[in-house]
Design a protein around this motif. Structure first.
Motif, PDB file in Angstrom:
ATOM      1  N   SER A   1       0.866  -1.058   0.055  1.00 58.62           N
ATOM      2  CA  SER A   1       0.007   0.161  -0.111  1.00 58.62           C
ATOM      3  C   SER A   1       0.877   1.435   0.108  1.00 58.62           C
ATOM      4  CB  SER A   1      -0.829  -0.064   1.142  1.00 58.62           C
ATOM      5  OG  SER A   1      -0.203   0.037   2.432  1.00 58.62           O
ATOM      6  N   ASP A   2       2.211   1.060   0.229  1.00 60.52           N
ATOM      7  CA  ASP A   2       2.873   2.239   0.257  1.00 60.52           C
ATOM      8  C   ASP A   2       4.225   2.508  -0.979  1.00 60.52           C
ATOM      9  OD1 ASP A   2       2.947   3.994   3.143  1.00 60.52           O
ATOM     10  OD2 ASP A   2       2.138   2.027   3.389  1.00 60.52           O
ATOM     11  N   ARG A   3       3.711   1.569  -2.133  1.00 63.14           N
ATOM     12  CA  ARG A   3       4.624   1.637  -3.135  1.00 63.14           C
ATOM     13  C   ARG A   3       4.216   3.031  -3.961  1.00 63.14           C
ATOM     14  NH1 ARG A   3       3.671  -4.647  -4.707  1.00 63.14           N
ATOM     15  NH2 ARG A   3       4.909  -5.582  -2.779  1.00 63.14           N
ATOM     16  N   ARG A   4       5.383   3.257  -4.690  1.00 59.89           N
ATOM     17  CA  ARG A   4       5.470   4.410  -5.774  1.00 59.89           C
ATOM     18  C   ARG A   4       5.450   5.586  -4.845  1.00 59.89           C
ATOM     19  NH1 ARG A   4       4.139   2.626 -10.903  1.00 59.89           N
ATOM     20  NH2 ARG A   4       3.105   0.467 -11.107  1.00 59.89           N
ATOM     21  N   LYS A   5       5.962   5.428  -3.891  1.00 60.02           N
ATOM     22  CA  LYS A   5       6.307   6.781  -3.083  1.00 60.02           C
ATOM     23  C   LYS A   5       7.731   7.203  -2.878  1.00 60.02           C
ATOM     24  CE  LYS A   5       2.043   5.976  -0.469  1.00 60.02           C
ATOM     25  NZ  LYS A   5       1.416   6.106   0.860  1.00 60.02           N
ATOM     26  N   GLY A   6       8.673   6.359  -3.606  1.00 57.42           N
ATOM     27  CA  GLY A   6      10.199   6.410  -3.636  1.00 57.42           C
ATOM     28  C   GLY A   6      10.934   6.108  -2.365  1.00 57.42           C
ATOM     29  N   HIS A   7      10.169   5.119  -1.639  1.00 54.85           N
ATOM     30  CA  HIS A   7      10.904   4.698  -0.310  1.00 54.85           C
ATOM     31  C   HIS A   7      11.828   3.742  -0.754  1.00 54.85           C
ATOM     32  CE1 HIS A   7       7.584   6.682   1.916  1.00 54.85           C
ATOM     33  NE2 HIS A   7       6.868   5.655   1.846  1.00 54.85           N
ATOM     34  N   PHE A   8      11.654   2.735  -1.653  1.00 56.70           N
ATOM     35  CA  PHE A   8      12.519   1.852  -1.900  1.00 56.70           C
ATOM     36  C   PHE A   8      13.729   2.372  -2.898  1.00 56.70           C
ATOM     37  CE2 PHE A   8      14.471  -1.847  -4.455  1.00 56.70           C
ATOM     38  CZ  PHE A   8      14.577  -2.783  -3.192  1.00 56.70           C
ATOM     39  N   HIS A   9      13.310   3.420  -3.502  1.00 52.01           N
ATOM     40  CA  HIS A   9      14.479   4.035  -4.296  1.00 52.01           C
ATOM     41  C   HIS A   9      15.480   4.645  -3.426  1.00 52.01           C
ATOM     42  CE1 HIS A   9      16.143   5.564  -8.222  1.00 52.01           C
ATOM     43  NE2 HIS A   9      16.465   6.833  -7.398  1.00 52.01           N
ATOM     44  N   ASN A  10      14.919   5.160  -2.355  1.00 47.17           N
ATOM     45  CA  ASN A  10      15.922   5.996  -1.496  1.00 47.17           C
ATOM     46  C   ASN A  10      16.673   5.015  -0.700  1.00 47.17           C
ATOM     47  OD1 ASN A  10      14.618   8.462  -1.979  1.00 47.17           O
ATOM     48  ND2 ASN A  10      13.319   8.466  -0.370  1.00 47.17           N
ATOM     49  N   LEU A  11      16.233   3.795  -0.461  1.00 48.03           N
ATOM     50  CA  LEU A  11      16.979   2.938   0.390  1.00 48.03           C
ATOM     51  C   LEU A  11      18.030   2.305  -0.672  1.00 48.03           C
ATOM     52  CD1 LEU A  11      14.600   0.731   2.434  1.00 48.03           C
ATOM     53  CD2 LEU A  11      15.729   2.761   3.108  1.00 48.03           C
ATOM     54  N   PHE A  12      17.561   2.110  -1.905  1.00 55.12           N
ATOM     55  CA  PHE A  12      18.516   1.627  -3.047  1.00 55.12           C
ATOM     56  C   PHE A  12      19.497   2.641  -3.010  1.00 55.12           C
ATOM     57  CE2 PHE A  12      19.919   0.889  -7.349  1.00 55.12           C
ATOM     58  CZ  PHE A  12      20.374  -0.571  -7.294  1.00 55.12           C
ATOM     59  N   LYS A  13      19.453   3.670  -3.186  1.00 57.24           N
ATOM     60  CA  LYS A  13      20.592   4.612  -3.125  1.00 57.24           C
ATOM     61  C   LYS A  13      21.457   4.498  -2.151  1.00 57.24           C
ATOM     62  CE  LYS A  13      21.346   9.800  -3.787  1.00 57.24           C
ATOM     63  NZ  LYS A  13      20.861  11.038  -3.885  1.00 57.24           N
ATOM     64  N   LYS A  14      21.124   4.430  -1.098  1.00 54.76           N
ATOM     65  CA  LYS A  14      21.761   4.474   0.233  1.00 54.76           C
ATOM     66  C   LYS A  14      22.703   3.012   0.102  1.00 54.76           C
ATOM     67  CE  LYS A  14      18.979   7.017   3.279  1.00 54.76           C
ATOM     68  NZ  LYS A  14      17.931   7.035   4.561  1.00 54.76           N
ATOM     69  N   GLY A  15      21.962   2.109  -0.259  1.00 57.90           N
ATOM     70  CA  GLY A  15      22.737   0.826  -0.398  1.00 57.90           C
ATOM     71  C   GLY A  15      24.016   0.786  -1.336  1.00 57.90           C
ATOM     72  N   MET A  16      23.559   1.403  -2.511  1.00 58.14           N
ATOM     73  CA  MET A  16      24.651   1.376  -3.485  1.00 58.14           C
ATOM     74  C   MET A  16      25.850   2.379  -3.029  1.00 58.14           C
ATOM     75  SD  MET A  16      23.925  -0.265  -5.896  1.00 58.14           S
ATOM     76  CE  MET A  16      23.154  -1.567  -4.207  1.00 58.14           C
ATOM     77  N   GLU A  17      25.529   3.530  -2.206  1.00 55.50           N
ATOM     78  CA  GLU A  17      26.550   4.169  -1.758  1.00 55.50           C
ATOM     79  C   GLU A  17      27.405   3.234  -0.603  1.00 55.50           C
ATOM     80  OE1 GLU A  17      24.457   7.343   0.117  1.00 55.50           O
ATOM     81  OE2 GLU A  17      24.141   8.442  -1.613  1.00 55.50           O
ATOM     82  N   SER A  18      26.825   2.546   0.037  1.00 49.84           N
ATOM     83  CA  SER A  18      27.491   1.467   1.012  1.00 49.84           C
ATOM     84  C   SER A  18      28.326   0.623   0.379  1.00 49.84           C
ATOM     85  CB  SER A  18      26.525   0.973   2.080  1.00 49.84           C
ATOM     86  OG  SER A  18      27.039   0.150   2.927  1.00 49.84           O
ATOM     87  N   ALA A  19      27.743   0.047  -1.052  1.00 44.01           N
ATOM     88  CA  ALA A  19      28.402  -0.978  -1.538  1.00 44.01           C
ATOM     89  C   ALA A  19      29.729  -0.397  -2.505  1.00 44.01           C
ATOM     90  CB  ALA A  19      27.470  -1.450  -2.858  1.00 44.01           C
TER      91      ALA A  19
END
Length: 276
Positions: free
Chosen positions: A72-90
């Motif tokens: 119910s909370d998709r298409r709000k940018g939540h996962f994209h933001n986490l993915f960006k942080k994840g790639m910075e860490s990687a």
């Protein structure tokens, strides 16, 4: 390290996503629960409820990525933001290869992967053993791996899987830290010819890293090993599972011959990080 509450929240969100999409997520729970730090786990909460999760799982110089968002909370940018942080860490950790896994039947995952420019790499089938008579096994020994087996384990990874020395060493050392997992060496006539890992959790036994040295393949050893693992774990009340790449016809045929059938499929995608 993730807290007990965080792990419970991840399990709750996973169940909701799987029921909603009629899919099965691969979150590598054996690694998730044994992680010594939380630098590779990313969680987004709202009003004390976990809304989105992203996990990075290192395998040598490769890191595997998987995550989920509350339907119910998709298409709000939540996962994209986490993915960006994840790639910075990687990038900070120096991982050279990024693999994202997603259920083959997930439309939402495919849309996201297309958006970030990830390219399809391969697929894996998740298989479960269906009860059938299994013949007693003779001529092989499965024993717990010892510290002195490390060099042989690394050699098997290099020769059977085509891994580099560095990746094989890193993976072997990380696997030995896993809880509820047996690291087993395969001996024939008192000579080590292969290895296999069996992880047990929630009534399921999962087979990983099953490999035989090339010069000992094609002799029926693999079939005997599978039969012994199945016998031991099914008699103890576990359902037995395994994963195999869809293009690996030899392995797929072997698993089907001893009674495994495909129940789910996971797609893997390659992602190239920006160097900026």
């Amino acid at each position: 390290m993730l807290t007990k509450q965080q792990l419970q929240d991840i399990k709750k969100l996973q169940k909701e996503c799987e029921v909603h999409g009629d899919i099965q997520l691969k979150l590598n729970w054996n690694m998730l629960e044994d992680s010594e730090s939380n630098q590779l786990d990313f969680l987004h909460y709202e009003n004390d409820e976990l809304i989105a999760f992203l996990g990075l799982y290192p395998f040598g110089s490769t890191v595997e990525v998987c995550g989920m968002v509350k339907p119910s909370d998709r298409r709000k940018g939540h996962f994209h933001n986490l993915f960006k942080k994840g790639m910075e860490s990687a990038k900070q950790c120096g991982y050279q290869k990024i693999l994202l896994n997603a259920p083959a039947g997930s439309r939402a995952a495919k849309e996201f992967l297309l958006t970030i420019g990830a390219e399809y790499a391969f697929s894996e089938n998740q298989m479960v053993w269906e009860e059938k008579p299994i013949q007693p096994v003779e001529g092989i020994t499965l024993r717990q791996a010892k510290e002195e087996d490390l060099d042989m384990s690394i050699r098997i990874s290099i020769e059977a899987f085509g891994m580099t020395q560095e990746d094989a060493t890193l993976m072997e050392r990380s696997f030995r830290k896993e809880k509820s997992t047996d690291m087993l060496m395969i001996d024939v006539n008192e000579r080590t010819v292969g290895k296999i890992r069996v992880s047990r959790k929630d009534g399921e036994a999962w087979i990983y890293g099953f490999s035989i040295l090339p010069e000992h393949q094609g002799k029926g050893i693999g079939r005997k090993v599978l039969r012994q693992v199945i016998n031991e774990h099914s008699s103890a009340g576990y359902s037995v599972h395994i994963e195999v790449e869809t293009k690996n016809d030899n392995a797929l045929g072997l698993y089907q011959a001893v009674g495994f059938r495909v129940v789910h499929s996971q797609n893997y995608y390659m992602y190239v990080m920006c160097n900026k």
